[in-house]
Motif scaffolding. Structure first.
Motif, PDB file in Angstrom:
ATOM      1  N   VAL A   1      12.363   6.224   5.215  1.00 30.05           N
ATOM      2  CA  VAL A   1      11.079   6.123   5.916  1.00 30.05           C
ATOM      3  C   VAL A   1      11.327   6.406   7.402  1.00 30.05           C
ATOM      4  CG1 VAL A   1       9.155   4.616   6.511  1.00 30.05           C
ATOM      5  CG2 VAL A   1      10.298   4.387   4.291  1.00 30.05           C
ATOM      6  N   PRO A   2      10.701   7.438   7.942  1.00 29.52           N
ATOM      7  CA  PRO A   2      10.929   7.773   9.350  1.00 29.52           C
ATOM      8  C   PRO A   2      10.527   6.599  10.258  1.00 29.52           C
ATOM      9  CG  PRO A   2       9.767   9.536   8.208  1.00 29.52           C
ATOM     10  CD  PRO A   2       9.817   8.387   7.265  1.00 29.52           C
ATOM     11  N   LYS A   3      11.271   6.406  11.337  1.00 25.85           N
ATOM     12  CA  LYS A   3      11.104   5.240  12.209  1.00 25.85           C
ATOM     13  C   LYS A   3       9.704   5.101  12.771  1.00 25.85           C
ATOM     14  CE  LYS A   3      15.357   3.412  13.933  1.00 25.85           C
ATOM     15  NZ  LYS A   3      16.466   4.363  13.986  1.00 25.85           N
TER      16      LYS A   3
ATOM     17  N   SER B   1       2.266   0.276   6.362  1.00 28.67           N
ATOM     18  CA  SER B   1       1.062  -0.499   6.104  1.00 28.67           C
ATOM     19  C   SER B   1       0.963  -0.801   4.621  1.00 28.67           C
ATOM     20  CB  SER B   1      -0.174   0.254   6.600  1.00 28.67           C
ATOM     21  OG  SER B   1      -0.050   1.627   6.303  1.00 28.67           O
ATOM     22  N   SER B   2       1.028   0.232   3.810  1.00 26.75           N
ATOM     23  CA  SER B   2       1.106   0.018   2.367  1.00 26.75           C
ATOM     24  C   SER B   2       1.960   1.145   1.807  1.00 26.75           C
ATOM     25  CB  SER B   2      -0.276   0.055   1.732  1.00 26.75           C
ATOM     26  OG  SER B   2      -0.699   1.399   1.637  1.00 26.75           O
ATOM     27  N   ILE B   3       2.466   0.921   0.619  1.00 24.40           N
ATOM     28  CA  ILE B   3       3.316   1.948   0.026  1.00 24.40           C
ATOM     29  C   ILE B   3       2.564   3.263  -0.057  1.00 24.40           C
ATOM     30  CG2 ILE B   3       4.490   2.640  -2.087  1.00 24.40           C
ATOM     31  CD1 ILE B   3       5.357  -0.185  -2.417  1.00 24.40           C
ATOM     32  N   GLN B   4       1.276   3.156  -0.419  1.00 27.82           N
ATOM     33  CA  GLN B   4       0.449   4.341  -0.584  1.00 27.82           C
ATOM     34  C   GLN B   4       0.421   5.171   0.700  1.00 27.82           C
ATOM     35  OE1 GLN B   4      -0.166   4.832  -3.407  1.00 27.82           O
ATOM     36  NE2 GLN B   4      -1.514   6.582  -3.440  1.00 27.82           N
ATOM     37  N   THR B   5       0.023   4.527   1.821  1.00 30.24           N
ATOM     38  CA  THR B   5      -0.088   5.300   3.065  1.00 30.24           C
ATOM     39  C   THR B   5       1.286   5.736   3.544  1.00 30.24           C
ATOM     40  OG1 THR B   5      -0.096   3.278   4.335  1.00 30.24           O
ATOM     41  CG2 THR B   5      -2.241   4.255   3.863  1.00 30.24           C
TER      42      THR B   5
ATOM     43  N   VAL C   1       4.920  12.328   3.636  1.00 33.12           N
ATOM     44  CA  VAL C   1       4.687  13.708   3.210  1.00 33.12           C
ATOM     45  C   VAL C   1       4.125  14.515   4.376  1.00 33.12           C
ATOM     46  CG1 VAL C   1       3.342  15.164   1.662  1.00 33.12           C
ATOM     47  CG2 VAL C   1       4.373  13.082   0.792  1.00 33.12           C
ATOM     48  N   LYS C   2       3.132  13.904   5.095  1.00 31.65           N
ATOM     49  CA  LYS C   2       2.538  14.587   6.246  1.00 31.65           C
ATOM     50  C   LYS C   2       3.614  14.865   7.304  1.00 31.65           C
ATOM     51  CE  LYS C   2      -0.739  12.260   8.044  1.00 31.65           C
ATOM     52  NZ  LYS C   2      -1.869  11.392   8.322  1.00 31.65           N
ATOM     53  N   HIS C   3       4.379  13.814   7.553  1.00 34.80           N
ATOM     54  CA  HIS C   3       5.428  13.891   8.566  1.00 34.80           C
ATOM     55  C   HIS C   3       6.437  14.985   8.244  1.00 34.80           C
ATOM     56  CE1 HIS C   3       8.233  12.106  11.529  1.00 34.80           C
ATOM     57  NE2 HIS C   3       9.153  12.573  10.686  1.00 34.80           N
ATOM     58  N   LEU C   4       6.754  15.101   6.959  1.00 35.68           N
ATOM     59  CA  LEU C   4       7.772  16.065   6.568  1.00 35.68           C
ATOM     60  C   LEU C   4       7.252  17.502   6.585  1.00 35.68           C
ATOM     61  CD1 LEU C   4       9.498  14.204   3.598  1.00 35.68           C
ATOM     62  CD2 LEU C   4      10.346  14.468   5.921  1.00 35.68           C
TER      63      LEU C   4
END
Ligand SMILES: NC(=[NH2+])NCCC[C@H](N)C(=O)O
Ligand SMILES: [Mn+2]
Ligand SMILES: [Mn+2]
Length: 353
Positions: free
Chosen positions: A332-334, A339-343, A349-352
């Motif tokens: 998980v990027p720093k 907030s939740s596993i879902q987000t 995915v967005k970050h990557l």
């Protein structure tokens, strides 16, 4: 030791990179139609996908051509000798080629007469192989000891050099089928339906036969250890497994021509496959006697599933689980708050991207 056999076992897939698949659609080795469709039922059941998923690079060589033989008269009581011989020679050539090219081979039958061809082909590459014959039956009747005349009950009598004197020379291709292994190279596991002539042969040659009584007495662990020690005392031989699905209890493999109750459980059979795989010396596996004509749709599905599960275990699938060599635990990027596993997932995915 640190954890269950942690040091001995890796969990990474891809041990058997190259694997040749050969279909052996024979049914003339016994009287029930349907085993000729065994290879198709295993392919349709997802065999290649399963092997690919666990890291095998499968090359499908297709089916050996058994053709049609007109007027394949019995030889004495032996049924369809020419048809079986003709396909056997083709099978041997394909298996030899697959082994020489890919290094490993999986042959899918077909009734168990298929093993005359697979072992012949294998012997051209590894004449010193150890054979583990996993079966309810010994399949070592000679044409003269056999009551049924079905060749699937005789393959080992044609393959064992010591038995040459008991086997008549049959016409129609049999002159090219020569015994290529010795009785010492063979061990059975799972026996529970052995004919008198077969029992006599086992005793006369002091062969390594482990029946279900031994499985009950010693447990599968000790039986497998004894069987492998018997055929491969120094642990340096290539291993050929000839797996007749009727070795397992008919609860798991009902769609087979000669089911016998009281067979190997899924756990016992899985254990055999995993341990043989762990030797690192497995060269070839036969899967014999799947007959999609027998039983209900559910029976056929169960049989195909069991056969594929076990075949995959022989080629590296393990109950402990596997992971591909390039698998990394997703980090998980720093800068992303959990907030939740879902987000978190979505944001990663967005970050990557
Ligand atoms: N591959 C098999 N399922 N063989 C069953 C053989 C049964 C019997 N022993 C016979 O000779 O006919
Ligand atoms: Mn059998
Ligand atoms: Mn058999």
């Amino acid at each position: 030791m640190n954890g269950p056999d942690k040091l001995r076992r890796g969990s990474i897939t891809g041990q058997w990179k190259q694997l040749g698949l050969v279909g052996v659609p024979v049914s003339k080795g016994q009287k029930k139609d349907g085993t000729e469709k065994g290879p198709a039922s295993l392919r349709d059941g997802g065999l290649v996908e399963r092997l690919t998923d666990i890291g095998c690079d499968v090359k499908d060589y297709g089916d050996a051509d058994f053709g049609e033989v007109n007027e394949d008269q019995c030889y004495d009581n032996v049924k369809n000798p020419r048809s079986v011989a003709q396909g056997t020679l083709k099978t041997a050539d394909m298996v030899e080629q697959a082994l020489r090219t890919e290094g490993h081979c999986l042959a899918i039958g077909g009734d168990h007469s298929m093993a005359i061809g697979t072992i012949m082909g294998h012997a051209r590459v590894n004449p010193d192989m150890a054979v583990l014959w996993i079966d309810a039956h010994a399949d070592i009747n000679t044409p003269l000891t056999s009551d049924s005349g079905n060749i699937h009950g005789m393959p080992l009598s044609f393959l064992a050099k010591e038995l040459d004197q008991y086997v008549p020379h049959m016409p129609g291709g049999w002159e090219d089928i020569q015994a290529c292994i010795s009785v010492e190279q063979i061990a059975w596991i799972g026996l529970r339906d052995v004919d008198p002539g077969e029992r006599k042969i086992i005793e006369k040659y002091d062969m390594n036969a482990f029946s279900m009584q031994e499985v009950d007495r010693y447990g599968i662990r000790e039986v497998l250890e004894k069987a492998i020690k018997a055929v491969d005392p120094d642990g340096d031989k290539p291993i050929h497994v000839s797996f007749d699905v009727d070795a397992m209890d008919p609860a798991h493999t009902p769609s087979t021509g000669t089911p016998v109750s009281g067979g190997l459980s899924v756990r016992e059979m899985s254990y055999i496959a995993e341990e043989v795989a762990d030797t690192g010396r497995l060269a070839m596996v036969d899967v014999a006697e799947v007959n999609p004509n027998l039983g209900s749709k559910q029976d056929v599905d169960n049989t195909v599933k069991s056969a594929i599960d076990i075949a995959a275990r022989f080629f590296g699938n393990r109950r402990q689980g596997l992971c591909p060599p390039d698998y990394d635990i997703p980090v998980v990027p720093k800068n992303i708050r959990r907030s939740s596993i879902q987000t978190t997932r979505q944001e990663i995915v967005k970050h990557l991207s």
